[in-house]
Enzyme design. Structure first.
Site, PDB file in Angstrom:
ATOM      1  N   LYS A 152      13.520  70.085  40.113  1.00  0.00           N
ATOM      2  CA  LYS A 152      13.853  70.137  38.869  1.00  0.00           C
ATOM      3  C   LYS A 152      13.132  70.832  37.951  1.00  0.00           C
ATOM      4  O   LYS A 152      12.451  70.048  37.117  1.00  0.00           O
ATOM      5  CB  LYS A 152      14.919  69.653  38.161  1.00  0.00           C
ATOM      6  CG  LYS A 152      15.524  69.506  36.893  1.00  0.00           C
ATOM      7  CD  LYS A 152      16.836  70.465  37.370  1.00  0.00           C
ATOM      8  CE  LYS A 152      17.034  70.338  35.614  1.00  0.00           C
ATOM      9  NZ  LYS A 152      18.418  71.390  35.998  1.00  0.00           N
TER      10      LYS A 152
ATOM     11  N   ASP B 189      18.109  62.579  48.144  1.00  0.00           N
ATOM     12  CA  ASP B 189      19.935  61.102  47.730  1.00  0.00           C
ATOM     13  C   ASP B 189      20.637  62.124  48.011  1.00  0.00           C
ATOM     14  O   ASP B 189      21.628  61.608  48.246  1.00  0.00           O
ATOM     15  CB  ASP B 189      19.241  60.307  47.306  1.00  0.00           C
ATOM     16  CG  ASP B 189      20.901  59.195  47.258  1.00  0.00           C
ATOM     17  OD1 ASP B 189      20.922  58.917  48.198  1.00  0.00           O
ATOM     18  OD2 ASP B 189      21.015  58.457  46.428  1.00  0.00           O
TER      19      ASP B 189
ATOM     20  N   TYR C 263      12.002  56.420  42.868  1.00  0.00           N
ATOM     21  CA  TYR C 263      12.812  55.079  43.724  1.00  0.00           C
ATOM     22  C   TYR C 263      11.392  53.700  43.542  1.00  0.00           C
ATOM     23  O   TYR C 263      11.534  52.319  44.380  1.00  0.00           O
ATOM     24  CB  TYR C 263      12.385  55.677  44.756  1.00  0.00           C
ATOM     25  CG  TYR C 263      13.896  55.874  45.470  1.00  0.00           C
ATOM     26  CD1 TYR C 263      14.914  56.797  44.542  1.00  0.00           C
ATOM     27  CD2 TYR C 263      14.906  55.104  46.485  1.00  0.00           C
ATOM     28  CE1 TYR C 263      16.029  57.453  44.904  1.00  0.00           C
ATOM     29  CE2 TYR C 263      16.100  55.688  46.565  1.00  0.00           C
ATOM     30  CZ  TYR C 263      16.599  56.901  45.467  1.00  0.00           C
ATOM     31  OH  TYR C 263      18.046  56.895  45.897  1.00  0.00           O
TER      32      TYR C 263
ATOM     33  N   ASP D 127      19.978  71.926  40.419  1.00  0.00           N
ATOM     34  CA  ASP D 127      21.475  71.372  39.897  1.00  0.00           C
ATOM     35  C   ASP D 127      22.890  73.118  41.464  1.00  0.00           C
ATOM     36  O   ASP D 127      22.982  72.856  41.508  1.00  0.00           O
ATOM     37  CB  ASP D 127      21.576  71.856  38.238  1.00  0.00           C
ATOM     38  CG  ASP D 127      20.384  72.743  37.957  1.00  0.00           C
ATOM     39  OD1 ASP D 127      20.018  72.996  38.124  1.00  0.00           O
ATOM     40  OD2 ASP D 127      20.394  72.657  36.315  1.00  0.00           O
TER      41      ASP D 127
ATOM     42  N   ASP E 204      24.358  63.459  50.648  1.00  0.00           N
ATOM     43  CA  ASP E 204      25.827  62.926  49.679  1.00  0.00           C
ATOM     44  C   ASP E 204      26.685  63.952  49.948  1.00  0.00           C
ATOM     45  O   ASP E 204      27.468  64.537  49.898  1.00  0.00           O
ATOM     46  CB  ASP E 204      26.370  61.863  48.795  1.00  0.00           C
ATOM     47  CG  ASP E 204      26.355  60.565  49.181  1.00  0.00           C
ATOM     48  OD1 ASP E 204      25.582  59.744  50.550  1.00  0.00           O
ATOM     49  OD2 ASP E 204      27.207  59.738  48.574  1.00  0.00           O
TER      50      ASP E 204
HETATM   51  C1  IPM Z   1      21.194  55.979  50.976  1.00  0.00           C
HETATM   52  C2  IPM Z   1      21.543  55.353  49.844  1.00  0.00           C
HETATM   53  C3  IPM Z   1      19.948  54.269  49.531  1.00  0.00           C
HETATM   54  C4  IPM Z   1      18.856  54.843  48.456  1.00  0.00           C
HETATM   55  C5  IPM Z   1      20.278  53.360  48.747  1.00  0.00           C
HETATM   56  C6  IPM Z   1      20.873  52.011  49.052  1.00  0.00           C
HETATM   57  C7  IPM Z   1      19.126  52.659  48.612  1.00  0.00           C
HETATM   58  O1  IPM Z   1      21.485  55.996  48.775  1.00  0.00           O
HETATM   59  O2  IPM Z   1      19.693  55.561  51.629  1.00  0.00           O
HETATM   60  O3  IPM Z   1      20.930  57.274  50.235  1.00  0.00           O
HETATM   61  O4  IPM Z   1      19.495  55.764  47.307  1.00  0.00           O
HETATM   62  O5  IPM Z   1      18.073  56.061  50.051  1.00  0.00           O
HETATM   63 MN    MN Z   2      22.327  57.617  49.104  1.00  0.00          MN
END
Ligand code: IPM
Ligand code: MN
Ligand code: NAD
Length: 351
Positions: free
Chosen positions: A186, A243, A136, A219, A247
């Site tokens: 990884k 990240d 990042y 993975d 999700d």
């Molecule tokens: C999150 C988002 C951010 C990240 C982006 C928008 C920079 O996806 O907070 O999860 O990748 O950290």
């Molecule tokens: Mn994110």
């Protein structure tokens, strides 16, 4: 003492969900008798398109004087990707050294996970994501742009100091939970970075003999998160892996509309920042279809950080209590609008 909270609603559904968190904040402050003031910051797509500013230095200096920041989301399709995300969100995470990104993944009662048969007892974990480096940092280069010879590199920065502090934080969290910490990386491919992570993890582990430790490749972590999330308690991982798997975690717990997060500076040198895991959701913005629970649960994490533990628990309980009333966890068929859900949460606040 008055808690000074900076508010950045941002783009898309960001302000919609943040407004509900602010309604809940006002009610809970009344109920629990603490004082706070908010400063609203108009940052994000509109500001950039009208003035060209992403995060003016004067604004950043002001933000630094607050006790905490509540953020909605930034990013909009009219602006090239990265301008707001890097220029605002990542800049604050980096400059304020918010090195812990704490992301609980919890299946709440009355919420249907897409994984059939999964119940609340099978899914209660926390991802501790390193929040200041890895892929990042923005290091890298491009040469020969727009030619067939174009080459792009994107570098992953990993320092002992940053890994040590995030791993230590994760061990301390594991002690306060179920005494189990998993390193996710990884190491079989990213041998330089992975080796530093593994050695640092092993070194810090020696200070926490009561914590059971293990390792999963990222993975396989995706597989296990879906097939058997109950095997995890605390997961510590790098910035990009964290990240991505959060999700996935959000999907498992019922959707992004429920997934909260904290960006912490444990030294308190700068304000910590609290935000839902989700983004600006341009596909549903402006329609009252965004679930504000993630934002309200992020407020609960903020109150905890500010030392308002009882108020934090009341907010969390009230937010979680409305979930069984929703038909879906976000979108057109939720059965209630964003602001109706906010009002219902307020009505469920119990002191
Ligand atoms: C999150 C988002 C951010 C990240 C982006 C928008 C920079 O996806 O907070 O999860 O990748 O950290
Ligand atoms: Mn994110
Ligand atoms: P997103 O998280 O905005 O949306 C992904 C999906 O989840 C969409 O279908 C959306 O409708 C749904 N969703 C998101 N929040 C929801 C909610 N509260 N209730 C119900 N459904 C919800 O991710 P994206 O579409 O990849 O990104 C959109 C923009 O947001 C991009 O510009 C991205 O860079 C930005 N982004 C910002 C942040 C942040 O500021 N913290 C985080 C992630 C993405």
């Amino acid at each position: 003492m008055t808690h000074r909270i900076a508010v950045i609603g941002g783009d898309g559904v960001g302000p919609e969900v943040t407004n509900q968190a602010l309604t809940v904040l006002s009610a809970v402050a009344d109920r629990f008798g603490f004082a706070y003031e908010t400063t609203d910051y108009d940052l994000g797509g509109r500001r950039y398109l009208t003035t060209g500013e992403v995060l003016p230095e004067t604004v950043q200096t002001e933000l630094a004087t607050h006790d905490a920041i509540l953020l909605g989301a930034v990013g909009t399709p009219e602006i090239p990707p990265g301008v707001l995300e890097r220029g605002l969100l990542l800049k604050l995470r980096f400059d304020f050294d918010l090195y812990v990104n704490l992301r609980p993944v919890k299946l709440y009662p009355g919420v249907a996970s897409p994984i059939s048969g999964l119940g609340p007892e099978d899914c209660d974990l926390v991802v501790v994501r390193e929040n200041t480096e890895g892929l990042y940092t923005g290091a890298g280069s491009v040469t020969g742009r727009d030619t067939p010879q174009e080459v792009a590199t994107q570098e992953s920065l990993n320092t002992y100091v940053a890994i040590e502090r995030i791993v230590r934080f994760a061990f301390e969290l594991a002690i306060a939970r179920r005494n189990h910490l998993t390193l996710c990386h990884k190491t079989n491919v990213l041998t330089y970075a992975g080796d530093l992570w593994q050695r640092t993890f092993d070194k810090v582990a020696a200070d926490f003999p009561s914590v059971r430790t293990d390792y999963v490749h990222v993975d396989a972590a995706c597989l296990y998160l879906v097939a058997d999330p109950g095997r995890f308690d605390v997961i510590v991982t790098d910035n990009l892996f964290g990240d991505i798997i959060t999700d996935l975690g959000a999907a498992i717990q019922g959707g992004l509309g429920l997934a909260a997060s904290a960006n912490l500076n444990p030294t308190r040198r700068f304000p910590s920042m609290f935000e839902p895991v989700h983004g600006s959701a341009p596909d549903i913005a402006g329609r009252g279809w965004a679930n504000p629970v993630a934002s309200v649960l992020s407020l609960a994490m903020c109150l905890q950080h500010l030392g308002e533990g009882a108020a934090s628990r009341a907010v969390e309980d009230a937010a979680v209590s409305v979930l069984p009333d929703l038909k879906t966890m976000g979108g057109p068929d939720m059965g209630m609008s964003t602001s109706e859900i906010g009002a219902l949460i307020v009505s469920r606040l119990v002191k």
